[in-house]
Write an enzyme that holds these catalytic residues in place. Structure first.
Site, PDB file in Angstrom:
ATOM      1  N   SER A 119       0.814  -1.212   0.000  1.00 11.23           N
ATOM      2  CA  SER A 119       0.000   0.000   0.000  1.00 11.23           C
ATOM      3  C   SER A 119       0.850   1.266   0.000  1.00 11.23           C
ATOM      4  O   SER A 119       0.316   2.365  -0.096  1.00 11.23           O
ATOM      5  CB  SER A 119      -0.927   0.010   1.218  1.00 11.23           C
ATOM      6  OG  SER A 119      -0.187  -0.114   2.415  1.00 11.23           O
ATOM      7  N   HIS A 140      -2.715  -3.174  -5.872  1.00  7.19           N
ATOM      8  CA  HIS A 140      -3.149  -2.757  -4.537  1.00  7.19           C
ATOM      9  C   HIS A 140      -4.652  -2.953  -4.413  1.00  7.19           C
ATOM     10  O   HIS A 140      -5.448  -2.156  -4.909  1.00  7.19           O
ATOM     11  CB  HIS A 140      -2.766  -1.295  -4.289  1.00  7.19           C
ATOM     12  CG  HIS A 140      -3.120  -0.818  -2.923  1.00  7.19           C
ATOM     13  ND1 HIS A 140      -3.412   0.500  -2.645  1.00  7.19           N
ATOM     14  CD2 HIS A 140      -3.270  -1.482  -1.743  1.00  7.19           C
ATOM     15  CE1 HIS A 140      -3.700   0.629  -1.366  1.00  7.19           C
ATOM     16  NE2 HIS A 140      -3.629  -0.564  -0.801  1.00  7.19           N
ATOM     17  N   GLU A 152      -5.766  -0.651  -7.517  1.00  5.97           N
ATOM     18  CA  GLU A 152      -4.754   0.246  -8.080  1.00  5.97           C
ATOM     19  C   GLU A 152      -3.698  -0.622  -8.758  1.00  5.97           C
ATOM     20  O   GLU A 152      -3.069  -1.466  -8.112  1.00  5.97           O
ATOM     21  CB  GLU A 152      -4.095   1.084  -6.984  1.00  5.97           C
ATOM     22  CG  GLU A 152      -4.945   2.214  -6.468  1.00  5.97           C
ATOM     23  CD  GLU A 152      -4.199   3.061  -5.432  1.00  5.97           C
ATOM     24  OE1 GLU A 152      -4.191   4.297  -5.582  1.00  5.97           O
ATOM     25  OE2 GLU A 152      -3.642   2.495  -4.478  1.00  5.97           O
ATOM     26  N   ASN A 190      -4.093   6.099  -1.007  1.00  4.10           N
ATOM     27  CA  ASN A 190      -3.494   6.341   0.310  1.00  4.10           C
ATOM     28  C   ASN A 190      -2.786   7.684   0.390  1.00  4.10           C
ATOM     29  O   ASN A 190      -2.649   8.242   1.480  1.00  4.10           O
ATOM     30  CB  ASN A 190      -2.534   5.206   0.674  1.00  4.10           C
ATOM     31  CG  ASN A 190      -3.279   3.991   1.199  1.00  4.10           C
ATOM     32  OD1 ASN A 190      -4.402   4.113   1.656  1.00  4.10           O
ATOM     33  ND2 ASN A 190      -2.658   2.833   1.125  1.00  4.10           N
TER      34      ASN A 190
END
Length: 282
Positions: A119, A140, A152, A190
């Site tokens: 991540s 991800h 992702e 994130n």
């Protein structure tokens, strides 16, 4: 390349979630972890998740059995040789991931693609420790994997177009919506989300509002389905802190300084849902 079998390293929350998503889409899975207890726990989690879908009448008992039949578990990395793609879903620890990736790289055939579910760690850096940087990519997934639509797909500097195309096609086969992201700390989601969570901890630490009111404010004022502090508990406060530390190190910008209260919670072992206590008690 058509991906018919996916190897997954790690039978924890993310690993077993990815396994379920693959198996229910008709893809064979080999899920590997360090102990028999770990892989059996991962398999039991998948079975429990499928049972809940049966109760909701989303799938049938036959669908459940078919999905479980697609998942093989092992404590031996050599079982991964059957896969066309291996996804590393170990703990968010760079040294551990590098160790695992080097072992897998030396074991599987040269045509096998390798992905990391990291991540926050650089895909370019992880790719460079393997002998197949062009066949390395980031995938991800988001927790809970069976429910969350996004993946992702992160291209390292070395990732080939063919690798990207194969992994994007797999994500779509899993019923996910892939977004393509350039390599960078935290990628896209994130990069936006974790600093917001960190700021919510600053607001809490400063006593501007209670945790409940902070979360209610973001839910009702910004139409978020869950407040940032409750989400932090779901993600894991240790994970949030680790990502903020990566941002601070990579960007060298004090705006990514982890909130002292977040650090205190982690030091106390209050990591969120997984420990029964975080910002909230479970």
């Amino acid at each position: 390349m058509q991906i018919q079998t996916v190897g997954i390293i790690g039978a924890g929350t993310m690993g077993n979630g990815i396994a379920q998503a693959c198996a229910t889409s008709g893809i064979n899975v080999v899920m590997v972890d360090i102990s028999e207890a770990a892989v059996q726990k991962g398999l039991a989690t998948v079975a429990g998740s499928l049972d809940r879908l049966i109760k909701k009448e989303k799938i049938s008992a036959t669908d459940k059995e078919a999905a479980l039949a697609k998942i093989k578990v092992s404590t031996d990395y050599s079982a991964l040789k059957a896969a066309q793609l291996v996804i590393e879903a170990a703990t968010e620890n760079e040294a551990l991931k590098i160790k695992i990736l080097q072992e897998v790289d030396a074991l599987v055939g040269p045509e096998v693609l390798i992905a990391s579910n990291t991540s926050s760690i650089s895909i370019t850096k992880l790719a460079a420790v393997t002998g197949r940087a062009d066949k390395f990519i980031g995938m991800h997934f988001f927790n809970p994997v069976p429910m969350m639509a996004l993946v992702e797909v992160i291209r390292g500097l070395q990732t080939s177009d063919a690798t990207h195309a194969a992994v994007q096609a797999l994500a779509q086969q899993l019923g996910k919506t892939p977004i393509t992201v350039k390599n960078g700390p935290g990628f896209v989601v994130n990069r936006v989300l974790i600093p917001m969570i960190n700021e919510a901890f600053f607001v809490l630490a400063e006593g501007l509002a209670t945790a409940e009111d902070i979360d209610a404010g973001m839910k009702l004022g910004c139409n978020h389905p869950i407040g940032p502090l409750a989400l932090a508990d779901m993600v894991g406060l240790d994970v949030c802190l680790a990502v903020m530390n990566v941002f601070l190190e990579q960007f060298g910008d004090s705006k990514y300084r982890p909130c002292p209260l977040l650090k205190e919670y982690v030091a106390a072992g209050r990591l969120g849902r997984k420990t029964g206590q975080g910002v909230y008690t479970y």
